[in-house]
Enzyme design. Structure first.
Site, mmCIF file in Angstrom:
data_model
loop_
_atom_site.group_PDB
_atom_site.id
_atom_site.type_symbol
_atom_site.label_atom_id
_atom_site.label_comp_id
_atom_site.label_asym_id
_atom_site.label_seq_id
_atom_site.Cartn_x
_atom_site.Cartn_y
_atom_site.Cartn_z
ATOM 1 C CG HIS A 84 -36.680 88.502 40.189
ATOM 2 N ND1 HIS A 84 -37.588 89.373 40.753
ATOM 3 C CD2 HIS A 84 -37.081 88.322 38.896
ATOM 4 C CE1 HIS A 84 -38.479 89.721 39.843
ATOM 5 N NE2 HIS A 84 -38.195 89.095 38.719
ATOM 6 C CG ASP A 163 -38.754 99.403 38.825
ATOM 7 O OD1 ASP A 163 -38.702 99.019 37.642
ATOM 8 O OD2 ASP A 163 -39.360 98.772 39.711
ATOM 9 N NE ARG A 170 -41.524 97.457 31.755
ATOM 10 C CZ ARG A 170 -41.068 96.504 32.565
ATOM 11 N NH1 ARG A 170 -40.597 96.832 33.751
ATOM 12 N NH2 ARG A 170 -41.112 95.244 32.196
ATOM 13 C CB SER A 185 -37.940 96.480 35.971
ATOM 14 O OG SER A 185 -38.815 96.401 37.077
ATOM 15 C CE LYS A 189 -38.256 95.525 41.473
ATOM 16 N NZ LYS A 189 -38.636 95.944 40.110
#
Length: 447
Positions: A84, A163, A170, A185, A189
């Site tokens: 990520h 999420d 958000r 978040s 995931k």
């Protein structure tokens, strides 16, 4: 039972929420039995007062458990990995890294996002390829992993529904940059993917979410800690994000550059990130004895063509016609016979002699966003053909009047003010002394 106003008040006043209180909040969010204003109030309370490690761990676990948690065949144990990135300009690492990892024997269920603001989204890049389908069911994802080894898809409807709801809230409550909410978040995931190992590219600099390395390190330490608590081998790198990664910005252009990289002709900075992140994952899965050996394996998978073959197979498994993939993956592919070319191109020229010491990636990204390459709202449309190519490199000596940027645009055409801002992104100094710096500054490995 404690009421929602009581929970909001407790966090607003700096209290630590219990496991049951956090579970109640996430359940109400998922079931939509909480008022939107109450969700926003809780998010703002978390943004203002923060959360302790145990709260963040519980928040992440409850978000992960709000929907489907993927499961994999026993023979894949220790092989399922992902990465990520916190977002950057020209960040096309996933398009090269996922197939390279698959070529090394990993299973990569890469669940990615769309671009928002100045950062580009991996899904948007891939959707510039005609036929590429980022919407895959869990069963389809498993089949693609079985046959290819990697896929790059969007979040399924059943994966971490809490999420999706919280992220939308958000965005409109200015709480996107809350470290506990970022950790919840991202890691929820990845936890729902049932990963064995995860590497995080936490960027800092002018074109990053965090402008200084200390703030980025704090986030990286938090993410590594929460991921480890959820049972994933989790590592992070801190990398600079000031200029452009590679030479291209914009969806179709970044796909072209990724394909060139998979053909062994990629820019050094992109390859540095790909091999660093991949090397760490191979080390954590024990597929490499150390990070350096892992980097070597990833490098060879890219330059030797194995990663390109995996990318071609992934495209076909996700809906792209074989005729199209052959055109894209051939040694001298005519990319614009497949990928949309913008109606107009314009080259900007240098305004002075000297050495290129900086190109501000944030400025380029913001202007391209306004020209249609990105979106300011989650539901906004983008133009895949809009983008820019850098024609010079940092440290290169240039002469006045030499082309330094090729702009690809349609409607709207760039205004005089936007052209001026783009010209301001290039810094040329007469006696410039540019020193090449590594992008990867630090690596945080699991304890």
């Amino acid at each position: 039972m404690t009421s929602m106003p009581d929970l909001i008040r407790k966090k607003r006043d700096g209290g630590a929420l219990s496991e049951e209180e956090i579970r109640t909040f996430i359940r109400c969010v998922t079931d939509r039995t909480i008022e939107e204003c109450q969700t926003g109030a809780m998010l703002m309370a978390i943004w203002q007062k923060g959360m302790v490690q145990e709260e963040i761990k519980t928040l992440t676990r409850e978000m992960m458990s709000s929907g489907e948690v993927m499961s994999w065949p026993e023979e894949w144990a220790g092989l399922v990995v992902d990465k990520h990135s916190t977002g950057g300009v020209g960040d096309k690492v996933s398009l090269v890294l996922a197939p390279a990892l698959a070529a090394c024997g990993c299973k990569v269920p890469m669940i990615s996002g769309r671009g928002l603001g100045h950062t580009g989204g991996t899904l948007d890049k891939l959707e510039s390829i005609p036929g590429f389908n980022v919407r895959q069911s869990t069963a389809q994802i498993q089949e693609i992993l079985r046959s290819v080894g990697c896929c790059i898809v969007g979040q399924t409807e059943l994966l971490v529904p809490a999420d999706r709801i919280l992220y939308a809230r958000r965005d409109v409550t200015s709480t996107v940059d809350s470290p506990p909410l970022i950790a919840g978040s991202i890691i929820s995931k990845k936890g729902a993917e049932s990963l064995y190992a995860l590497v995080l590219d936490v960027k800092f600099g002018r074109a990053a979410l965090y402008k200084d390395m200390d703030s980025a390190r704090e986030l990286a330490q938090l993410l590594v800690g929460v991921g480890t608590d959820l049972g994933m081998r989790t590592a992070a790198v801190l990398s600079r994000m000031d200029t452009v990664i590679g030479r291209c910005v914009g969806n179709s252009l970044e796909v072209m550059e990724s394909l060139e990289t998979l053909k062994g002709k990629g820019p050094a900075d992109l390859m540095e990130l790909v091999t660093a992140l991949g090397g760490i994952l191979l080390q954590m899965t024990d597929m490499a004895s150390n990070e350096l050996e892992g980097r070597r394996q990833i490098f060879e998978a890219v330059v030797g063509g194995a990663a390109l073959a995996k990318f071609q197979a992934m495209m076909e498994a996700q809906g792209v016609a074989k005729e199209t993939t052959l055109k894209l993956c051939s040694a001298h592919g005519d990319y614009h016979s497949v990928l949309r070319r913008s109606q107009h191109q314009m080259e900007l020229e240098t305004l002075a002699d000297g050495v290129v010491v900086d190109v501000c990636g944030l400025t380029l990204a913001k202007i391209l966003n306004k020209l249609g390459a990105g979106r300011s709202r989650a539901e906004g449309l983008i133009n895949h053909s809009v983008g820019a190519e850098l024609l010079v490199s940092l440290g290169q000596r240039v002469r006045k009047g030499e082309s330094w940027l090729r702009l690809h645009y349609e409607a709207p055409a760039p205004s005089a003010d936007q052209i001026s801002h783009l010209q301001g992104a290039l810094v040329v100094e007469e006696r410039g002394n540019y020193v090449v710096e590594d992008l990867v500054i630090n690596v945080l490995l699991p304890k």
